[in-house]
Every structure is written in C-alpha cells, then in structure tokens.
Scaffold this active site. Structure first.
Site, PDB file in Angstrom:
ATOM      1  CD  GLU B  73      -3.042  -0.828   2.546  1.00  0.00           C
ATOM      2  OE1 GLU B  73      -3.992  -1.127   2.316  1.00  0.00           O
ATOM      3  OE2 GLU B  73      -2.361  -0.696   3.589  1.00  0.00           O
ATOM      4  CG  HIS B 224      -5.878 -17.715  22.564  1.00  0.00           C
ATOM      5  ND1 HIS B 224      -6.883 -16.865  22.406  1.00  0.00           N
ATOM      6  CD2 HIS B 224      -6.168 -18.658  21.664  1.00  0.00           C
ATOM      7  CE1 HIS B 224      -7.970 -17.619  21.537  1.00  0.00           C
ATOM      8  NE2 HIS B 224      -7.282 -18.691  21.195  1.00  0.00           N
ATOM      9  CD  GLU B 313     -15.795  16.835  39.928  1.00  0.00           C
ATOM     10  OE1 GLU B 313     -15.347  16.684  41.056  1.00  0.00           O
ATOM     11  OE2 GLU B 313     -16.916  16.422  39.645  1.00  0.00           O
ATOM     12  CG  HIS B 457     -15.131  -1.988  59.642  1.00  0.00           C
ATOM     13  ND1 HIS B 457     -14.924  -3.116  59.096  1.00  0.00           N
ATOM     14  CD2 HIS B 457     -16.258  -1.812  59.296  1.00  0.00           C
ATOM     15  CE1 HIS B 457     -15.890  -3.777  58.524  1.00  0.00           C
ATOM     16  NE2 HIS B 457     -16.738  -2.835  58.649  1.00  0.00           N
TER      17      HIS B 457
END
Lengths: 108, 575
Positions: B73, B224, B313, B457
């Site tokens: 190409e 794979h 932000e 906790h």
C-alpha cells in the site's frame, strides 16, 4: 541464463507506423514451463510483427534477484515494453496473442 | 521430578516469537507462533500496519531478529514518515541492515494479462530480502492488494497458498494483514490459508469516543485470552491492556497505612488501610471526598512515599489552593517530587486512553498511592459496564504493584445502601460513605464505613468535620432525641454541662441542710442526755437517802437495843 538478442535496426520497412524501435525486456524464471512458453511466444510475435525493429533482453530473475525489487516484479513471466513510451507491462506466458499485440500497441 | 516435567511441558508447547508489543505477549502467552504466518485483520484505520511494523521494529531492536516489511500500500518513504511519530527510525534500521522495506507497486491499468503466470517474482523478491539480512520476521501489508492488481483469482489463490507454505518452510514468523470484508474476516478469505493465528483489530466509536479493540480469534495449539482487549496507539506504539489479568493473584500486604486522619484510623481498627488495598469514598456533592483524598495523599507524602493524584474535575493549582484552606500544603510535596497531580477532563479521550495514561504514569513514577478523583465523571465517556471493566483492570494492575488506590465517587442519591453508580463497591476493599445529614436547618456530614475487608472496623456513624486545621471525626451524640449532630450536638453538650453545674450546686445545698439537721439532732440528743442524767441523779438520790435512812435506823435500833440490855443488868445489881 541471460540472453541478449539485439536485432539490426536498419531494416525498418515492415515496422508499424510508430516512431522509434521497440525495446523489450522479458523476465523469466529459469526454465519453468511458463518461461519457456513465454520466450517462444514472444519470439514468434516479434518475428511476425516487429521483424527487425526491436531489441529484446531476456532476464532470469533467479539469477538477478535484486532486479525483482527495482523493476517491481511480482508476477512472472513479465514482459516490459521500455520503448516506445509509455512503459507497458504484460504478464503471463504471452499465449493470448491478441492481448499481447494490444498490450504492445501492435493492434491489427 | 517436577522440574523435569516442567521442562518437558515447556518443550512440548508451541514455540513463540515475542512481539514486544506491550500486553500482547501476555495475552498470547508469549507471542505469535514461531516460524508460522499469522493473520492480522481489521477495518481500514484499525492499526494493522502499525501493529505489523511494531512487530518488525521490536524484533529488530529488542530481540535481535531482523525483519522484512513488504508493503503493498504505502511507499517505503511514506511508511518511514508515518511511524516516526512513534519513535521508530526505519531509515536508521535499514542502514544497519536490521530491517528491509520493499514496496510492491501494482496497478491494474499498467498490466495486461496474456496467459498463465505465477507469483514467482514475489517469492524471489521476498526471498532475496529475507536472505540479504537474515530476516526472521516478515510482514506482508496488505497482500490482498494483489487481488486489486491481478485478475486471475484462480492463480492468485493457488499462489497465496503456496506463498504461506513457502514462508513456513523458510521458518520466518510472518504477519499478513487483511482488510475486513463483508461477513468474513478478510475480503479475500485469507483466513482460509493462514490458519495458525488470527487476530482481529477493531475500532469502535461509541458516544463520539473511539476505542480500539483487539481479539485473538484463533491460535492453534496455544492457550490464549479470548476477550476483546482494548489497545492504544500512542507515542510509544501499541499497548494492549488485558481486561483482567488472567489470574487473580497478587501480592497481599498486611502492612497498614494511615489515612491521614487519626480518628478514621481508629475507626479502621487503629492503623488505617492495608497497603495495596483499594478504597472507595463515595458521597453526595460537597461532602468532603476530595478533602479526604487529599489528606490521604498528604499522609502518603509525609511518610516519604510517592503519590499520584489523578483529578478529573479540577486543575492541579486549584486543588492545591483549595486544600491550603483546610491546612494541607500539597505544594511542598509537589516541590519535593513526592506528589504528582495530573488533571484531565474525562472527555479528553476514551477510557482506554485514560487507563493507558494512568498505567504509563504509574510505571514511570512508581508511587505507593494512587488517587482518582472522581471516577464518576468517567461515565460520561463510557457505559457503566465499561467503567467497571476499567476499574477492575486498574485495581488489578495497582494491586499487582502493591499500590494503594483511593477512588472518590459521587453518589447521586442519598440512600446509603444503594450502590454507587459505577457499581464498583463490590470491587473495592474499603468503602467509606460520606453523607449529608440535614436537621435543624443545617447540613452536616456523617461518615460510615460501609465495608472494610479483613479488619475490625467501627459500625458507628461519625460526624465528619472540616475545619481550617484539617479534618476530624467526632462521635455523634446519641441522646433521647436520637442522633444529634452539628449545632444540635453542641447545644446538647452545652445543656449537659449546665445541668451538671446545677446539679452540683443542688447537691451542696442538700449537704448543708443535712449538716444542719445533724447539728440540730445532735443538740437535741445532748439535751435529752442531760435530762436523763438529771432524772437519774434524782432517782439515785432517793435510793441513797433511803439507804442512809435504813442504815441510820438500823444503828438507832442497835443503840436502842444496847441501851435496853445495860438497863436490865443495873437493875439486877441493885436488888
């Protein structure tokens, strides 16, 4: 195997009404069937239509692999009309005579 | 012996040629099949050419395997120019005989077919190129262009079959690229000839944001990954990003790192988060998520560890300025090189690009802590499931590197139990929820620990206070009226203090009263005692008198008796 058949350019009597001589290069691969056929077919066509108004160089690509790149060779056998310009490329064993003549600009 | 069996297993597996394309070798378990052709197919612009060039360049530069690029190409010069931006210097590599580029020009209009032919020319060219540099890798890009230049399909197909066989014989690892066709992988059905490994590249645009995807369709004789893996093309070439690493394994640390807020560390069992864990801070707007994140960043830097802060932000300077107001000076950390803040709008590029950017920066900077603030905005560039997959991969990657990551997320509802928008709450190890609690005409912040894997906790709601000195967590007041926070808590505390003072006062009053009463009583008791003593004296006096009387009377009687006796004797004498 490198043949170089230079024909005498003096005898231009029967050549078609085109200026200048034909410079042809035929690229082949050794003695493969296609190559042999192409050489034979081309010789016949040249004898018939160009008589002495041409020069033909037959190049074995196997022996000059580098030329394959420089000449953009993919399909073989390949016939290149170097002169007269523009360059023309014909691939195949040149068995279809009409197409060969058309390709070479020798239409009857 | 296990080691021996391992060795034989390795030998038995298919030999592979590493591509050097980051991520791909991981998915394929080592690269492309060695000495065999692989097909890379995809639409125009999907990155086939780049993929194959990177394969050649990496081979030449990193693995010492020279390569041939046969392009159908682009011209060699165009190719060279196109990949310069990726840092590939094809010219230099060609000079060093590490690669060779051959541009095959084919134009139907220039060619007349006059009978039987074959593609020996191509074979010779390729063979010559391979032999001239001892190439181990070959790329044919895109061989299908032959079909545009030549008419005789029968010959072409037969010759292509022969070509691939020939490439195998040559023992070169080849990549053949093919344009995607209608209903088939390639226009000319190249997949019929190249059957060892087929990789499909795709380029999808969703919501105006593009994502490149890679999928291994086929890999004969090898395990794979079968997913669609996003990949990127940037200044370093292609990077394929595994959606998840194939195994769920990673380093697990028992070391804990402080959150930067002692009270929060206490809630988390005293020492903070586990190193390498993922933390989600979610909450509605303005609940102090960024402040929490910044405190964590600050704590990281104070430990002389590196931290990267990805802000979606705010620009870096704004973050630095805003945090100065709560007593966090990030500037010193930036100057000392411990902190990096990267800001980018999420819409800048697709999620994959963000992920790759994060990967790259993390790899380069090697931080111990990564902060993403907030992940919510990423939804604007991807669907929820894409964001989730993004975060899974990110968490996987960071945990693999033992990096602690903190995300902040904006939840749009105030129902605590509801999931965050990204549905990531199940992925993270620790989930802190900061929420607004509105009462008595004011808004206060409350913090819960929704979950914290692997540690004790607190289940308590804490009031989360932001002052100009920093962040703190305060126990909420549990009174008769329920949970009290903010000024109500303050008021309650105040009234309690007042009450206590009053009570103390009242107590002293009562004590005095009792004292007085006691004194009165004691006075009374002593007067009664006196009275009793006097009565007793009186009574004793009577007894004594009576005794005395009795004694005296006895004496008198005795005397009388004596007297009478003597009288009688006298009488006798006289007579």
């Amino acid at each position: 195997m490198r043949k170089k058949e230079e024909q005498d350019l003096n005898d231009a009597g029967n050549s078609p009404p085109k200026e200048g001589a034909y410079v042809l290069r035929l690229f082949v691969t050794g003695t493969s069937p296609n190559s042999i056929r192409a050489i034979n077919n081309l010789k016949q066509i040249c004898e018939e239509h160009l008589q002495n108004n041409y020069s033909l160089e037959i190049i074995d690509v196997y022996q000059q692999a580098a030329v394959a790149q420089s000449e953009q060779i993919i399909a073989l056998p390949l016939l290149i009309r170097k002169q007269p310009l523009p360059e023309r490329r014909l691939i195949g064993d040149l068995s279809q005579t009409e197409k060969v003549l058309k390709g070479l600009g020798l239409s009857l | 012996m296990p080691s021996k069996s391992n060795k034989t297993a390795l030998k038995a597996s298919l030999p592979k040629t590493p591509t050097g394309i980051s991520g791909l070798d991981e998915i394929t378990g080592g690269g492309l099949p060695k000495g065999r052709p692989s097909l890379i197919c995809g639409e125009a612009g999907s990155g086939k050419t780049l993929f194959s060039i990177e394969f050649i360049v990496r081979g030449a530069t990193e693995f010492g395997e020279p390569g041939v690029i046969m392009t159908f190409e682009e011209k060699a010069e165009e190719l060279e120019m196109n990949v310069t931006s990726l840092g590939f210097d094809l010219k230099k590599l060609q000079k060093e005989s590490k690669i060779r580029i051959d541009h095959v020009h084919i134009d139907r209009t220039e060619i007349e077919e006059t009978g039987e032919y074959d593609l020996d020319g191509l074979f010779i060219r390729l063979g010559y190129a391979i032999d001239s540099i001892g190439a181990k890798r070959v790329v044919l890009d895109t061989i299908e262009n032959l079909f545009a230049g030549l008419n005789n399909l029968g010959i072409l197909r037969a010759e292509l079959r022969r070509l691939f066989g020939w490439l195998k014989e040559k023992g070169v690892t080849a990549i053949i690229t093919g344009e995607k066709g209608e209903g088939s992988l390639t226009r000319q059905g190249l997949e019929e000839y190249v059957s060892d490994c087929v990789i499909l590249l795709d380029h999808r645009v969703a919501n105006k944001i593009s994502t490149r995807l890679l999928r291994i369709i086929k890999y004969r004789g090898s395990l794979h990954g079968t997913n669609e893996y996003p990949f990127l093309i940037d200044e370093d070439g292609i990077s394929v990003l595994p959606v998840t690493s194939l195994q769920l394994q990673g380093i697990v640390s028992t070391q804990k790192v402080s959150s930067g807020i002692p009270a929060l560390d206490n809630m988390l069992g005293g020492k903070g988060f586990y190193r390498g864990s993922s933390i989600l801070v979610s909450g509605t707007a303005g609940t102090g998520k960024t402040s929490l994140a910044a405190f964590f960043a600050n704590a990281t830097c104070l430990r002389k560890e590196r931290c990267i802060y990805f802000a979606f932000e705010e620009p870096p300077l704004q973050i630095v300025r805003n945090l100065q107001s709560i007593g966090v000076n990030l500037n010193t950390h930036i100057e000392s090189g411990l902190l990096q803040i990267h800001s980018a709008r999420p819409t800048l590029n697709g999620l994959e690009m963000h992920l790759a950017a994060i990967h790259k920066k993390v790899k380069a900077f090697k931080p111990r802590t990564v902060i993403l603030d907030p992940i919510t905005n990423l939804v604007t560039v991807g669907t929820v499931s894409e964001v989730k997959s993004f975060l899974i991969r990110l968490i996987d990657f960071l945990q693999g590197e033992n990096i602690t990551v903190l995300f902040t997320a904006l939840s749009l509802n105030t129902v605590v139990n509801e999931q965050t928008d990204e549905g990531v709450s199940s992925l993270v190890d620790v989930w802190l929820q900061v929420r607004d609690i509105e009462s008595n005409g004011e808004r206060n912040r409350g913090m819960y620990i929704m979950k914290s894997r692997g540690m004790k906790h607190s289940n308590q709601v804490r009031e989360f206070i932001i002052t100009d000195k920093g962040l703190d967590l305060v126990d909420v007041y549990l009174g008769q009226e329920g949970v009290l926070i903010g000024s109500a808590r303050e008021a309650q505390l105040l009234s309690e203090t007042t009450g206590a003072a009053l009570r103390t006062h009242a107590l002293t009053q009562k004590d005095k009263e009792i004292q007085r009463k006691r004194m009165v009583l004691e006075a009374k008791i002593s007067s009664l005692q006196e009275e009793f003593d006097s009565v007793q004296d009186q009574l004793n006096k009577v007894y004594v008198e009576e005794d005395l009387k009795k004694e005296i009377m006895e004496q008198n009687r005795k005397q009388l008796t004596q007297l009478r006796t003597s009288h009688n004797s006298d009488h006798g004498k006289r007579k």
